[in-house]
Design a protein around this motif. Structure first.
Motif, short mmCIF file in Angstrom:
data_model
loop_
_atom_site.label_atom_id
_atom_site.label_comp_id
_atom_site.label_asym_id
_atom_site.label_seq_id
_atom_site.Cartn_x
_atom_site.Cartn_y
_atom_site.Cartn_z
N LEU A 30 7.14 4.78 -0.39
CA LEU A 30 6.18 3.72 -0.65
C LEU A 30 4.98 3.91 0.33
N MET A 31 5.27 4.26 1.62
CA MET A 31 4.33 4.50 2.58
C MET A 31 3.06 5.78 2.08
N ARG A 32 3.88 6.80 1.74
CA ARG A 32 3.18 7.84 0.99
C ARG A 32 2.22 7.51 -0.14
N SER A 33 2.86 6.43 -1.13
CA SER A 33 1.78 6.01 -2.01
C SER A 33 0.78 5.21 -1.71
N ARG A 34 1.07 4.40 -0.76
CA ARG A 34 0.01 3.29 -0.07
C ARG A 34 -1.07 4.33 0.38
N PHE A 35 -0.67 5.50 1.16
CA PHE A 35 -1.72 6.27 1.58
C PHE A 35 -2.53 7.03 0.34
N SER A 36 -1.99 7.38 -0.71
CA SER A 36 -2.59 7.99 -1.52
C SER A 36 -3.47 6.85 -2.44
N ALA A 37 -2.96 5.52 -2.39
CA ALA A 37 -3.76 4.36 -2.88
C ALA A 37 -4.95 4.20 -2.14
N TYR A 38 -4.96 4.32 -0.80
CA TYR A 38 -6.26 4.40 -0.15
C TYR A 38 -7.11 5.37 -0.54
N CYS A 39 -6.63 6.51 -0.48
CA CYS A 39 -7.38 7.64 -0.83
C CYS A 39 -8.12 7.44 -2.37
N THR A 40 -7.57 6.72 -3.25
CA THR A 40 -8.01 6.42 -4.70
C THR A 40 -8.53 5.09 -4.88
N HIS A 41 -8.60 4.43 -3.71
CA HIS A 41 -9.55 3.12 -3.82
C HIS A 41 -8.50 2.04 -4.72
N ALA A 42 -7.16 2.25 -4.90
CA ALA A 42 -6.08 1.46 -5.89
C ALA A 42 -5.73 0.12 -5.03
N GLY A 43 -6.73 -0.73 -4.78
CA GLY A 43 -6.73 -1.77 -3.83
C GLY A 43 -5.57 -2.76 -4.31
N GLU A 44 -5.53 -3.09 -5.64
CA GLU A 44 -4.43 -4.06 -6.19
C GLU A 44 -3.12 -3.67 -5.80
N TYR A 45 -3.01 -2.02 -5.85
CA TYR A 45 -1.59 -1.60 -5.53
C TYR A 45 -1.13 -1.82 -4.09
N ILE A 46 -2.18 -1.72 -3.18
CA ILE A 46 -2.17 -1.95 -1.77
C ILE A 46 -1.58 -3.28 -1.36
N LEU A 47 -2.15 -4.28 -2.21
CA LEU A 47 -1.93 -5.62 -2.10
C LEU A 47 -0.55 -5.96 -2.68
N LYS A 48 -0.23 -5.52 -3.45
CA LYS A 48 1.09 -5.94 -4.37
C LYS A 48 1.98 -5.28 -3.40
N THR A 49 1.82 -4.18 -2.45
CA THR A 49 2.96 -3.64 -1.78
C THR A 49 3.15 -4.34 -0.44
N TYR A 50 2.47 -5.29 -0.20
CA TYR A 50 2.58 -5.96 1.28
C TYR A 50 3.75 -6.99 0.88
N ALA A 51 4.83 -6.94 1.93
CA ALA A 51 5.85 -8.20 1.71
C ALA A 51 5.23 -9.39 1.51
N SER A 52 6.00 -10.32 0.82
CA SER A 52 5.48 -11.49 0.38
C SER A 52 5.10 -12.69 1.58
N LYS A 53 5.75 -12.30 2.58
CA LYS A 53 5.55 -13.11 3.94
C LYS A 53 3.87 -12.73 4.63
#
Length: 152
Positions: A30-53
């Motif tokens: 998950l952490m690696r994919s979030r890094f790649s999401a920052y690289c590719t500007h996939a903001g929706e993915y980054i947001l949805k991979t935060y804990a609900s809290k």
């Protein structure tokens, strides 16, 4: 090579997680994919991979503002751990802003919700920044000079 540093291509490694075709089985994936999401500007993915809290503390706009302000160039996973409730990933994410190389050094904490690993929070460590000269090797490890790579 994927943005996250794995030898697989982005299409084989992190893209299936970002597009929702697959689900990360570990916090490190998950952490690696979030890094790649920052690289590719996939903001929706980054947001949805935060804990609900903590998800409501962030917006796609804020995430993209940071992601587009810097150029992430390298990821080092330092250590992974787990206990009964959490998985932890310590990493350094190198990025360039202008001609300055900086790093985000964090020990992240991940929690499972509904069978999926999500980013809960992290402990940041201080790091130094340094100016990258035009003729220095590019910090992305491409083998090119900075001026011919990320220094454009």
């Amino acid at each position: 090579m994927c943005f996250c540093g794995n030898t697989q291509t982005f299409e084989q490694c992190c893209q299936p997680f970002i597009t929702g075709v697959a689900t990360p089985k570990t916090a490190e994936q998950l952490m690696r994919s979030r890094f790649s999401a920052y690289c590719t500007h996939a903001g929706e993915y980054i947001l949805k991979t935060y804990a609900s809290k903590t998800r409501t503390e962030h917006t796609v706009e804020d995430i993209l503002l940071f992601a587009k302000q810097v150029d992430f160039v390298h990821l080092d996973v330092i250590q992974t751990e787990q206990d009964e409730q959490y998985q932890y990933v310590e990493f350094k994410a190198a990025y360039i802003e202008g001609a300055v190389l900086s790093a985000l050094h964090e020990r992240s904490r991940f929690i499972q919700e509904n069978g999926a690993w999500l980013y809960l929070d992290g402990e940041l460590y201080p790091t130094d920044s340094k100016k990258v000269s035009r003729n220095d090797p590019c910090p992305c490890l491409s083998g090119k000079k900075f001026k011919k790579c990320h220094g454009k």
